[in-house]
Motif scaffolding. Structure first.
Motif, PDB file in Angstrom:
ATOM      1  N   VAL A 225       0.882  -1.175   0.000  1.00 18.32           N
ATOM      2  CA  VAL A 225       0.000   0.000   0.000  1.00 18.32           C
ATOM      3  C   VAL A 225       0.912   1.215   0.000  1.00 18.32           C
ATOM      4  O   VAL A 225       1.795   1.333   0.869  1.00 18.32           O
ATOM      5  N   LYS A 226       0.716   2.099  -0.971  1.00 21.34           N
ATOM      6  CA  LYS A 226       1.610   3.261  -1.051  1.00 21.34           C
ATOM      7  C   LYS A 226       0.899   4.456  -1.658  1.00 21.34           C
ATOM      8  O   LYS A 226      -0.072   4.315  -2.401  1.00 21.34           O
ATOM      9  N   ARG A 227       1.380   5.615  -1.344  1.00 22.13           N
ATOM     10  CA  ARG A 227       0.881   6.861  -1.914  1.00 22.13           C
ATOM     11  C   ARG A 227       1.525   7.075  -3.287  1.00 22.13           C
ATOM     12  O   ARG A 227       2.662   6.677  -3.532  1.00 22.13           O
ATOM     13  N   ALA A 228       0.750   7.666  -4.179  1.00 17.65           N
ATOM     14  CA  ALA A 228       1.258   7.962  -5.510  1.00 17.65           C
ATOM     15  C   ALA A 228       0.694   9.304  -5.970  1.00 17.65           C
ATOM     16  O   ALA A 228      -0.428   9.678  -5.616  1.00 17.65           O
ATOM     17  N   PRO A 229       1.458  10.051  -6.762  1.00 12.69           N
ATOM     18  CA  PRO A 229       0.978  11.346  -7.243  1.00 12.69           C
ATOM     19  C   PRO A 229       0.023  11.201  -8.414  1.00 12.69           C
ATOM     20  O   PRO A 229      -0.077  10.122  -9.027  1.00 12.69           O
ATOM     21  N   GLY A 230      -0.663  12.262  -8.752  1.00 18.79           N
ATOM     22  CA  GLY A 230      -1.482  12.263  -9.950  1.00 18.79           C
ATOM     23  C   GLY A 230      -0.624  12.085 -11.190  1.00 18.79           C
ATOM     24  O   GLY A 230       0.554  12.449 -11.216  1.00 18.79           O
ATOM     25  N   GLY A 231      -1.205  11.483 -12.221  1.00 22.75           N
ATOM     26  CA  GLY A 231      -0.485  11.255 -13.457  1.00 22.75           C
ATOM     27  C   GLY A 231       0.432  10.053 -13.446  1.00 22.75           C
ATOM     28  O   GLY A 231       1.222   9.850 -14.366  1.00 22.75           O
ATOM     29  N   HIS A 232       0.318   9.209 -12.415  1.00 25.49           N
ATOM     30  CA  HIS A 232       1.169   8.030 -12.295  1.00 25.49           C
ATOM     31  C   HIS A 232       0.563   6.880 -13.105  1.00 25.49           C
ATOM     32  O   HIS A 232      -0.582   6.478 -12.881  1.00 25.49           O
ATOM     33  N   GLY A 233       1.335   6.343 -14.051  1.00 23.59           N
ATOM     34  CA  GLY A 233       0.851   5.221 -14.832  1.00 23.59           C
ATOM     35  C   GLY A 233       0.860   3.938 -14.020  1.00 23.59           C
ATOM     36  O   GLY A 233       1.757   3.711 -13.206  1.00 23.59           O
ATOM     37  N   ILE A 234      -0.160   3.100 -14.262  1.00 24.76           N
ATOM     38  CA  ILE A 234      -0.329   1.874 -13.477  1.00 24.76           C
ATOM     39  C   ILE A 234      -0.274   0.658 -14.391  1.00 24.76           C
ATOM     40  O   ILE A 234      -1.036   0.544 -15.349  1.00 24.76           O
ATOM     41  N   SER A 235       0.614  -0.263 -14.095  1.00 22.89           N
ATOM     42  CA  SER A 235       0.748  -1.568 -14.727  1.00 22.89           C
ATOM     43  C   SER A 235       1.112  -1.437 -16.212  1.00 22.89           C
ATOM     44  O   SER A 235       1.276  -0.344 -16.747  1.00 22.89           O
ATOM     45  N   TYR A 236       1.243  -2.596 -16.857  1.00 25.59           N
ATOM     46  CA  TYR A 236       1.712  -2.630 -18.239  1.00 25.59           C
ATOM     47  C   TYR A 236       0.822  -1.803 -19.169  1.00 25.59           C
ATOM     48  O   TYR A 236      -0.402  -1.882 -19.111  1.00 25.59           O
TER      49      TYR A 236
ATOM     50  N   TYR B 193      -4.162   2.812 -17.271  1.00 16.01           N
ATOM     51  CA  TYR B 193      -4.773   3.598 -16.196  1.00 16.01           C
ATOM     52  C   TYR B 193      -3.716   4.553 -15.665  1.00 16.01           C
ATOM     53  O   TYR B 193      -2.559   4.161 -15.435  1.00 16.01           O
ATOM     54  N   THR B 194      -4.124   5.797 -15.480  1.00 16.44           N
ATOM     55  CA  THR B 194      -3.253   6.817 -14.907  1.00 16.44           C
ATOM     56  C   THR B 194      -3.991   7.445 -13.731  1.00 16.44           C
ATOM     57  O   THR B 194      -5.188   7.785 -13.850  1.00 16.44           O
ATOM     58  N   THR B 195      -3.321   7.596 -12.609  1.00 17.41           N
ATOM     59  CA  THR B 195      -3.988   8.155 -11.426  1.00 17.41           C
ATOM     60  C   THR B 195      -4.484   9.573 -11.715  1.00 17.41           C
ATOM     61  O   THR B 195      -3.756  10.403 -12.259  1.00 17.41           O
ATOM     62  N   PRO B 196      -5.729   9.845 -11.358  1.00 16.31           N
ATOM     63  CA  PRO B 196      -6.289  11.171 -11.643  1.00 16.31           C
ATOM     64  C   PRO B 196      -5.789  12.262 -10.702  1.00 16.31           C
ATOM     65  O   PRO B 196      -5.970  13.452 -10.978  1.00 16.31           O
ATOM     66  N   GLY B 197      -5.188  11.878  -9.597  1.00 13.62           N
ATOM     67  CA  GLY B 197      -4.676  12.826  -8.617  1.00 13.62           C
ATOM     68  C   GLY B 197      -3.931  12.067  -7.540  1.00 13.62           C
ATOM     69  O   GLY B 197      -3.741  10.846  -7.628  1.00 13.62           O
ATOM     70  N   ASP B 198      -3.467  12.788  -6.522  1.00  7.73           N
ATOM     71  CA  ASP B 198      -2.802  12.110  -5.416  1.00  7.73           C
ATOM     72  C   ASP B 198      -3.721  11.019  -4.861  1.00  7.73           C
ATOM     73  O   ASP B 198      -4.914  11.263  -4.619  1.00  7.73           O
ATOM     74  N   THR B 199      -3.170   9.874  -4.630  1.00  4.05           N
ATOM     75  CA  THR B 199      -4.022   8.751  -4.263  1.00  4.05           C
ATOM     76  C   THR B 199      -3.227   7.692  -3.507  1.00  4.05           C
ATOM     77  O   THR B 199      -2.017   7.801  -3.327  1.00  4.05           O
ATOM     78  N   THR B 200      -3.932   6.651  -3.104  1.00  5.36           N
ATOM     79  CA  THR B 200      -3.320   5.491  -2.454  1.00  5.36           C
ATOM     80  C   THR B 200      -3.546   4.274  -3.337  1.00  5.36           C
ATOM     81  O   THR B 200      -4.675   4.008  -3.777  1.00  5.36           O
ATOM     82  N   LEU B 201      -2.481   3.531  -3.590  1.00  2.00           N
ATOM     83  CA  LEU B 201      -2.551   2.344  -4.419  1.00  2.00           C
ATOM     84  C   LEU B 201      -2.331   1.103  -3.559  1.00  2.00           C
ATOM     85  O   LEU B 201      -1.440   1.084  -2.712  1.00  2.00           O
ATOM     86  N   ALA B 202      -3.139   0.079  -3.808  1.00  2.61           N
ATOM     87  CA  ALA B 202      -3.012  -1.192  -3.095  1.00  2.61           C
ATOM     88  C   ALA B 202      -2.709  -2.284  -4.105  1.00  2.61           C
ATOM     89  O   ALA B 202      -3.315  -2.335  -5.185  1.00  2.61           O
ATOM     90  N   LEU B 203      -1.787  -3.149  -3.756  1.00  6.70           N
ATOM     91  CA  LEU B 203      -1.374  -4.229  -4.639  1.00  6.70           C
ATOM     92  C   LEU B 203      -1.955  -5.554  -4.163  1.00  6.70           C
ATOM     93  O   LEU B 203      -1.715  -5.983  -3.026  1.00  6.70           O
TER      94      LEU B 203
END
Length: 396
Positions: free
Chosen positions: A259-270, A274-284
C-alpha cells in the motif's frame, strides 16, 4: 493457515454445498440428484464437496474424466458414480472393477467396455447417451436404434447392464429457447426406441442445473446438478444465486502485498492503460492471471478493499494487480475480497463473469493451483483445539 494461504486463499464452505444440494433437491422432489464434481468440483475441491453433497442426499456423483472418478473411489466413496468422457483405449476395465457407471455414445465404446467386462469377469454398468441437439458427445438419432439393439444383446449376454439413458441440453440457460422443446421431443423418441429394444434403465436424465430450476417436465428420474451445488447461478438471465435459495460456497481473497501513496499522473501496470487522476493510495493484490484471474477483466474486475467496492486499475498481470483506493487508507496485510457470497458487500463470481465477458462457471473453475483451497464448515463450531473432531477446515 499455511504460509501460501497467507498470500491468497479460496475458502470453501461445505455447509453451503450441503445447503445448495438440499435446496436443489427441493425443486425436484420426485427425482434423484446427481452432484457433478468434475474439474475438481468446479474448482472447489472434488472430494470434500462430494462428501458434503452425499451428506445432503445426493444419491449419484458425476465426473467427466475416468481419473476423476477413480480419485473419488480412492477417497472412499462407494455410491453410484457416472463418468462420461471416454476416448478409445481408455481404462474401461478399472472402471468396471470399481463399479463406476460409464457412458457409451457409439458402437466402438460399447465394444471396448464389453471386452473389458469380459476380461474382468464382471458386468459393466453402462449408460447410453443420445445427442438430442447439443452436437457434442452422444449417439446421433440415426444411429441410436443400432446402438440400443447392440446394447440389449450385450445385456442379454450378461456382459453389461444398461443402467441409464441420458442426454444434455444446449440452451436450458436461455429461457424460451426454441431448441428446448425440440430436445425434449428427441429425448422422448430416444426413450421409446430404447424401450422397444427391451432396455429398462434405472434412470433417465437430461436436466442440468438450469433445467432443474426452470423445466420441471425435464426432471425424469434424475437431475444432474453441477454449478448450482456450488452456489453459482447458471445464467444471469435466470437470476442470481440468491433468487434460487443458493449460497456461493467459494470466497476468494488475498492479503495486500503493498500500500503506497502515488501522485497524480502516475501510470499503473503494463501499457499504462490507467493513470492516477490525482494524489491517491494504491493497493497491490498478489493475484494475477497465473492464478486464474481473467486478464480481460483488466480495468473492470471488482474487489472489496477497505470496506468499499473497487475496480482493477490498469492491466491484470501474471501475479498481481492494482486497485486505486482514492482518499481511503489501508495497510499491507489487509484483506482484499475478489468474490464470495456477498454477505459483506463483496462481489460474487457472477460480477467477475460480467467484467470478463464470461460465465460464473469459468470464474470459479479457473482459479489455479497456486491458490490453496481451505475447506471450512460454518455449521461446525471450531474449538481451536488441534485434532478436535468438530474441525473440518484446513488447506486442501
Amino acid at each position: 493457515m499455511n504460509e501460501t494461504a497467507k498470500r491468497a486463499r479460496a475458502t470453501i464452505d461445505v455447509a453451503a454445498v450441503r445447503s445448495n444440494v438440499r435446496a436443489l433437491r427441493g425443486r425436484a422432489p420426485r427425482a434423484e440428484l446427481m452432484a457433478v464434481v468434475k474439474a475438481d468440483g468446479y474448482g472447489h475441491g472434488a472430494v470434500p464437496c462430494a462428501r458434503a453433497a452425499r451428506q445432503a442426499g445426493a444419491s449419484w456423483l458425476g465426473t467427466a474424466l475416468p481419473e476423476e472418478a477413480f480419485a473419488l473411489r480412492a477417497a472412499g466413496d462407494t455410491g453410484r458414480l457416472l463418468c462420461w468422457l471416454w476416448t478409445p483405449g481408455g481404462p474401461w476395465g478399472k472402471a468396471v472393477e470399481q463399479d463406476i457407471d460409464v457412458s457409451v455414445s457409439a458402437l466402438w465404446a460399447l465394444h471396448e467396455v464389453s471386452e473389458a467386462a469380459r476380461a474382468c469377469g464382471r458386468t459393466a454398468r453402462v449408460q447410453l447417451k443420445i445427442d438430442t441437439g447439443l452436437g457434442r458427445n452422444g449417439s446421433q438419432p440415426a444411429d441410436w436404434r443400432e446402438l440400443t439393439a447392440a446394447a440389449r444383446k450385450a445385456e442379454a449376454d450378461g456382459v453389461i447392464k444398461v443402467t441409464g439413458l441420458w442426454s444434455h441440453f444446449a440452451c436450458a440457460d436461455e429461457p424460451g429457447h426454441p431448441s428446448i422443446p425440440l430436445q425434449m421431443a428427441a429425448f422422448d423418441e430416444a426413450l421409446a426406441v430404447a424401450g422397444a429394444a427391451g432396455l429398462r434403465p434405472e434412470v433417465r436424465h437430461i436436466a442440468n442445473t438450469p433445467a432443474l430450476l426452470t423445466l420441471p417436465e425435464s426432471h425424469f428420474d434424475l437431475v444432474r446438478t453441477g454449478i448450482g451445488i456450488y452456489g453459482v447461478s447458471p445464467s444471469a438471465e435466470l437470476g442470481t444465486p440468491h433468487d434460487f435459495g443458493l449460497r456461493p460456497a467459494m470466497t476468494l481473497e488475498a492479503s495486500l502485498a503493498s500500500v503506497k501513496r502515488a501522485p497524480g499522473g502516475h501510470g499503473i501496470s503494463y501499457g499504462h492503460h490507467y493513470t492516477t487522476p490525482g494524489d491517491t493510495t494504491l493497493a497491490l493484490v498478489p493475484l494475477g492471471y497465473a492464478d486464474g484471474i481473467p486478464r480481460n477483466a483488466s480495468g473492470s474486475g471488482p474487489v472489496l478493499v477497505a470496506g468499499k467496492w473497487r475496480t482493477v486499475a490498469g492491466r491484470i498481470a501474471m501475479d498481481q494487480f492494482v486497485v486505486d483506493l482514492g482518499g481511503d487508507s489501508a495497510q499491507a496485510g489487509d484483506t482484499a475480497v475478489l468474490f464470495g457470497p456477498g454477505d459483506r458487500g463483496e462481489p460474487i463470481a457472477e460480477d467477475w463473469a460480467r467484467a470478463a465477458g464470461s460465465i460464473g462457471y469459468e470464474i470459479v473453475t479457473r482459479i489455479g493451483t497456486r491458490v490453496p483451497r481451505v475447506h471450512v464448515d460454518t455449521n461446525v463450531v471450531d474449538t481451536g483445539v488441534e485434532g478436535d473432531p468438530t474441525r473440518t477446515g484446513g488447506a486442501q
